[in-house]
Design an enzyme around this catalytic site. Sequence first.
Site, PDB file in Angstrom:
ATOM      1  N   PRO A   1       9.387   3.475  14.371  1.00  0.00           N
ATOM      2  CA  PRO A   1       9.255   4.794  13.762  1.00  0.00           C
ATOM      3  C   PRO A   1       7.976   5.545  14.128  1.00  0.00           C
ATOM      4  CG  PRO A   1       8.979   3.063  12.125  1.00  0.00           C
ATOM      5  CD  PRO A   1       9.478   2.403  13.378  1.00  0.00           C
TER       6      PRO A   1
ATOM      7  N   ARG B   1      -0.172  14.085  17.884  1.00  0.00           N
ATOM      8  CA  ARG B   1      -1.105  14.046  16.745  1.00  0.00           C
ATOM      9  C   ARG B   1      -1.934  12.776  16.830  1.00  0.00           C
ATOM     10  NH1 ARG B   1       1.825  13.073  12.006  1.00  0.00           N
ATOM     11  NH2 ARG B   1      -0.170  13.154  10.987  1.00  0.00           N
TER      12      ARG B   1
ATOM     13  N   HIS C   1       4.599  -4.158   9.063  1.00  0.00           N
ATOM     14  CA  HIS C   1       3.857  -4.641   7.910  1.00  0.00           C
ATOM     15  C   HIS C   1       4.736  -5.068   6.741  1.00  0.00           C
ATOM     16  CE1 HIS C   1       0.711  -3.101  10.404  1.00  0.00           C
ATOM     17  NE2 HIS C   1       1.162  -1.864  10.296  1.00  0.00           N
TER      18      HIS C   1
ATOM     19  N   ASP D   1      13.879 -11.046  10.712  1.00  0.00           N
ATOM     20  CA  ASP D   1      15.077 -11.871  10.864  1.00  0.00           C
ATOM     21  C   ASP D   1      15.817 -11.521  12.156  1.00  0.00           C
ATOM     22  OD1 ASP D   1      14.476 -13.136   8.496  1.00  0.00           O
ATOM     23  OD2 ASP D   1      15.940 -12.031   7.285  1.00  0.00           O
TER      24      ASP D   1
ATOM     25  N   GLU E   1       4.945  -8.701  20.235  1.00  0.00           N
ATOM     26  CA  GLU E   1       4.594  -7.623  19.298  1.00  0.00           C
ATOM     27  C   GLU E   1       3.432  -6.831  19.909  1.00  0.00           C
ATOM     28  OE1 GLU E   1       3.785  -8.967  15.264  1.00  0.00           O
ATOM     29  OE2 GLU E   1       2.459  -7.247  14.980  1.00  0.00           O
TER      30      GLU E   1
ATOM     31  N   LEU F   1      -0.589  -0.062  19.823  1.00  0.00           N
ATOM     32  CA  LEU F   1      -1.577   0.776  20.493  1.00  0.00           C
ATOM     33  C   LEU F   1      -2.955   0.576  19.880  1.00  0.00           C
ATOM     34  CD1 LEU F   1       0.801   3.771  20.285  1.00  0.00           C
ATOM     35  CD2 LEU F   1      -0.185   3.081  22.468  1.00  0.00           C
ATOM     36  N   SER F   2      -3.000   0.629  18.564  1.00  0.00           N
ATOM     37  CA  SER F   2      -4.284   0.563  17.857  1.00  0.00           C
ATOM     38  C   SER F   2      -4.620  -0.883  17.504  1.00  0.00           C
ATOM     39  CB  SER F   2      -4.214   1.408  16.578  1.00  0.00           C
ATOM     40  OG  SER F   2      -3.257   0.887  15.685  1.00  0.00           O
TER      41      SER F   2
ATOM     42  N   ARG G   1      -8.264  -1.463  11.029  1.00  0.00           N
ATOM     43  CA  ARG G   1      -7.812  -0.296  10.264  1.00  0.00           C
ATOM     44  C   ARG G   1      -7.617  -0.673   8.781  1.00  0.00           C
ATOM     45  NH1 ARG G   1      -3.067   2.576  13.282  1.00  0.00           N
ATOM     46  NH2 ARG G   1      -3.692   4.227  11.826  1.00  0.00           N
TER      47      ARG G   1
ATOM     48  N   ARG H   1      -2.562  -2.797   7.129  1.00  0.00           N
ATOM     49  CA  ARG H   1      -2.137  -2.980   8.521  1.00  0.00           C
ATOM     50  C   ARG H   1      -2.572  -4.339   9.080  1.00  0.00           C
ATOM     51  NH1 ARG H   1      -0.424   2.316  10.009  1.00  0.00           N
ATOM     52  NH2 ARG H   1      -1.662   3.879   8.915  1.00  0.00           N
TER      53      ARG H   1
END
Length: 151
Positions: free
Chosen positions: A11, A19, A81, A88, A99, A102-103, A108, A112
């Site tokens: 998402p 942004r 998270h 599953d 996994e 980017l950050s 953070r 997170r």
Amino acid sequence: MSRTVLLLNGPNLNLLGTREPEVYGTDTLDDIVAGIRAHATAADVEIEVYQSNIEGELIDRLHEARGNVDGVIFNPGAFTHYSVALRDAVSACELPVVETHLSNVHAREEFRHTSVLTAVCVGVVAGFGADSYRVAFDALMGHLDGQSSSG
Ligand code: CA2
């Protein structure tokens, strides 16, 4: 034999480049995909690409990947998270999944710092911006090479 890798994004990642460039960089998702495709082509690897903002669609795509690709680079976005359903699905697809973030999620907000997915992935890459995907790709190739050499 050439390999196929699924590049799966969750998402809000369709908004990349529009942004929060200080957190996620200035590359759009299309830029990232183009970069990975070029990197993969040089390694004779085919890339399938899918992004959805809908948890169930990501789950369906992982089911479809089972037996049809060699591995998955997965940025689950905020689902990382808390989505036990995605965890599953990662287990059920029986594929090596990297996994990818980017950050640096650990630098953070506290919420997170937890991933419900990492334990069912072969590894995690976070914090290198768009380069995280390339690092994840290379790590996935190394993982697959190790699997084939050990039989
Ligand atoms: O660092 C990552 O890659 C994340 O998976 C990105 C998710 C975040 O919820 C995770 O904690 C870490 C958020 C993706 C949202 O992307 C945006 C891009 C541009 C503008 C707004 C959101």
